[in-house]
Enzyme design. Structure first.
Site, PDB file in Angstrom:
ATOM      1  N   GLU A 116      39.068  38.052  29.746  1.00  0.00           N
ATOM      2  CA  GLU A 116      39.536  38.325  30.944  1.00  0.00           C
ATOM      3  C   GLU A 116      38.811  39.765  31.222  1.00  0.00           C
ATOM      4  O   GLU A 116      37.958  40.331  30.517  1.00  0.00           O
ATOM      5  CB  GLU A 116      41.005  38.633  30.952  1.00  0.00           C
ATOM      6  N   HIS A 241      47.669  44.064  40.634  1.00  0.00           N
ATOM      7  CA  HIS A 241      46.896  43.036  40.292  1.00  0.00           C
ATOM      8  C   HIS A 241      46.002  42.691  41.539  1.00  0.00           C
ATOM      9  O   HIS A 241      46.449  42.666  42.501  1.00  0.00           O
ATOM     10  CB  HIS A 241      47.606  41.664  39.969  1.00  0.00           C
ATOM     11  N   ARG A 288      41.095  45.856  36.163  1.00  0.00           N
ATOM     12  CA  ARG A 288      41.780  45.707  37.430  1.00  0.00           C
ATOM     13  C   ARG A 288      41.786  46.688  38.243  1.00  0.00           C
ATOM     14  O   ARG A 288      41.828  46.528  39.759  1.00  0.00           O
ATOM     15  CB  ARG A 288      43.318  45.442  37.038  1.00  0.00           C
ATOM     16  N   HIS A 349      51.795  45.127  40.180  1.00  0.00           N
ATOM     17  CA  HIS A 349      51.766  44.189  38.956  1.00  0.00           C
ATOM     18  C   HIS A 349      52.606  44.870  37.799  1.00  0.00           C
ATOM     19  O   HIS A 349      53.279  44.097  37.003  1.00  0.00           O
ATOM     20  CB  HIS A 349      50.465  43.620  38.851  1.00  0.00           C
ATOM     21  N   ARG A 384      45.964  49.584  32.104  1.00  0.00           N
ATOM     22  CA  ARG A 384      46.287  48.586  31.258  1.00  0.00           C
ATOM     23  C   ARG A 384      45.170  47.661  31.089  1.00  0.00           C
ATOM     24  O   ARG A 384      44.888  47.070  32.281  1.00  0.00           O
ATOM     25  CB  ARG A 384      47.481  47.753  31.162  1.00  0.00           C
TER      26      ARG A 384
END
Length: 519
Positions: A116, A241, A288, A349, A384
């Site tokens: 990811e 997100h 992100r 998110h 994060r």
């Protein structure tokens, strides 16, 4: 009143993992879990992508995972915490699997690892695109096998009980004795008195309205801890997100997993231009914060309401095998990803800050612990890294369990007064709550979104103060309802986000203020 050894507020991965461990270790002690919806409803349930864990036998290493986490956190991670969480990962994963959680394997029978945004290697263990749902299932199944665990669904924690509520205890160190709880079926409010209380209450996504979180994510734990005078930190770092499914008629909620971009999907504008390589050399696999800010910039330039995620060039059979839930959800919205692009926008998110805890999960209030998304552990820093949250919850639930196994907590012999709602009446106009909720959510999206400015945030504070005043008056004169308490909690959280955003004078990770850009 109910008396218990351990009160756990929340039934996601954090609360359930702790409960199972402590109940197995001390079968003679009682664990009470309260959750405001059905027992399986939590942010955990909606975690699609998976859990980041370094496994033996590949190119990956603890060092690489630590470095990726530190890079995403943009200099604000606690390196000791990062090392601890990453190196504990394999043990905690093994425990989950021993409890019955199932993860995808490849043809050779090894765990099928995904990749990811922000990760340098393949290290995401997953169960299709419903990893959190599978973990929740396994943990609830284990919890139901333990007779000393009681789960109370449809029970809402109103406030923590501290010295503030107890006569002649102001001179004692600030201590938590349990919580006042609303039975949402009967309307009764009662006290749960506990030796130790664990806040595992999840995130704050509904403060923004447009969110990938379920409707229960109203920041209750953070707000309760704040009102109880716990230290709250890093609330400005709200992670958006990049790819929530855009729905023209309603609020975005369905998440198109980070792993879809890891699988090879491209972000495009309405003309088909692939814009991410203009912003970062990692393109769609950038972290992100970068992807969300890039999409936000594209939308501001074009005036469009959304961008697109293009999966049409991918191996569709492999896609359907990896992401069956996403594939079917798109079909429900008349989007055939074999030929159609998926309309997406960023949505609230994950909260990287929250209740400050140490490495044992202790808050600044005695006998009060916290775990999961409601906490600020130091792992995430300013942003994060994808799929680190489930890992964090497992590791901190274990650390709290270990601490309480080795340290006996006995509550003082205190008399906790019953909840007092004398003089209040049942609120007849629910529309007032809904009106203020919509106003607050629009305010947060417009004034405290992905890209912020001091001017907009100061305006936001002024508007929020008016909403706060009206809601507090309603709270004082009305019988308690869940919707009224949730709104009150979200207003507390919104205040914390704006205030701590204004205090930050340097852009870091997921926080971007145009007034902090050096000319």
């Amino acid at each position: 009143m109910i008396e218990t050894n351990y009160l756990v507020i929340g039934s996601g991965i954090a609360g359930l993992t702790f409960s199972v461990k402590i109940a197995e270790r001390f079968p003679e002690k009682k664990v009470v879990i309260i959750t405001k919806s059905n027992e399986e409803e939590s942010n955990t349930k909606y975690a699609q992508g998976g859990m980041a864990v370094v496994l033996d036998g590949g190119k990956d290493s603890f060092k690489k995972h630590i470095e990726d986490t530190l890079i995403a956190g943009d200099g604000l991670c606690d390196e000791k915490v990062v090392k601890m969480v990453v190196t504990e990962g394999p043990k905690r994963l093994r425990e989950l699997m021993d409890w019955g959680a199932s993860f995808d394997v490849d043809k050779g029978g090894h765990l099928d690892l995904g990749k990811e945004g922000g990760h340098s290697e393949y290290r995401i263990v997953h169960h299709k695109d419903i990893t959190g749902y599978e973990i929740e299932r396994a943990l609830l199944n284990r919890a139901h096998q333990l007779p000393n665990i009681s789960i109370l669904p449809h029970h809402f924690a109103i406030d923590l009980v501290t010295n503030h509520h107890i006569k002649d205890s102001e001179s004692h160190p600030l201590t938590c004795y349990g919580a006042y709880v609303l039975d949402q079926i009967t309307g009764d409010i009662f006290t749960i008195k506990a030796n130790s209380t664990l806040l595992a209450s999840g995130g704050i996504g509904c403060v923004y309205g447009h969110t990938t979180n379920p409707i229960i994510a109203t920041g209750d734990g953070v707000a309760m801890a704040y009102r109880a005078k716990a230290i709250i930190q890093d609330m400005e770092f709200v992670q958006f997100h990049p790819t929530a499914l855009y729905e023209a008629k309603g609020e975005s909620s369905f998440l198109i997993s980070e792993a879809v971009r890891g699988f090879g999907a491209y972000l495009r504008d309405k003309k088909g231009y692939r814009f991410m390589p203009d912003y970062d050399k990692r393109a769609e696999l950038a972290s992100r914060d970068i992807v969300s800010q890039s999409i936000d910039n594209e939308l501001k330039k074009s005036g469009d309401t959304h961008v697109y995620l293009d999966c049409t060039h991918l191996d569709m059979e492999a896609f359907k095998n990896h992401f069956p839930n996403i594939y079917n959800k798109c079909l429900e919205h008349h989007i055939d990803i074999r030929t159609d692009w998926i309309p997406v926008i960023p949505a609230s998110h994950y909260l990287c800050g929250g209740i400050q805890v140490d490495m044992e999960g202790r808050t600044s209030i005695a006998d009060l612990f916290a775990c999961g998304e409601c906490t600020r552990t130091g792992l995430h820093g300013a942003n994060r890294l994808a799929s680190n949250s489930l890992l964090e919850a497992l590791v901190y639930a274990h650390n709290i369990f270990k601490h309480l196994s080795e340290n006996e907590y006995n509550y003082l012999d205190v008399n906790i007064p019953d909840w007092n709602d004398e003089g209040t009446t049942i609120a007849k106009e629910h529309v007032l709550i809904q009106h203020n909720l919509k106003q607050m959510q629009a305010l947060m999206r417009d004034y405290v979104g992905i890209v912020r400015s001091n001017k907009r945030m100061r305006k936001g504070i002024k508007h929020l103060d008016l909403i706060y005043s009206e809601v507090e008056d309603l709270y004082k004169e009305s019988k308690i309802t869940t919707s009224l308490c949730e709104l009150r909690n979200m207003i507390n959280v919104a205040h914390l986000i704006i205030r701590q955003s204004l205090e930050r004078t340097e852009n870091k990770g997921g926080y971007f203020n145009v007034d902090n850009v050096k000319n």
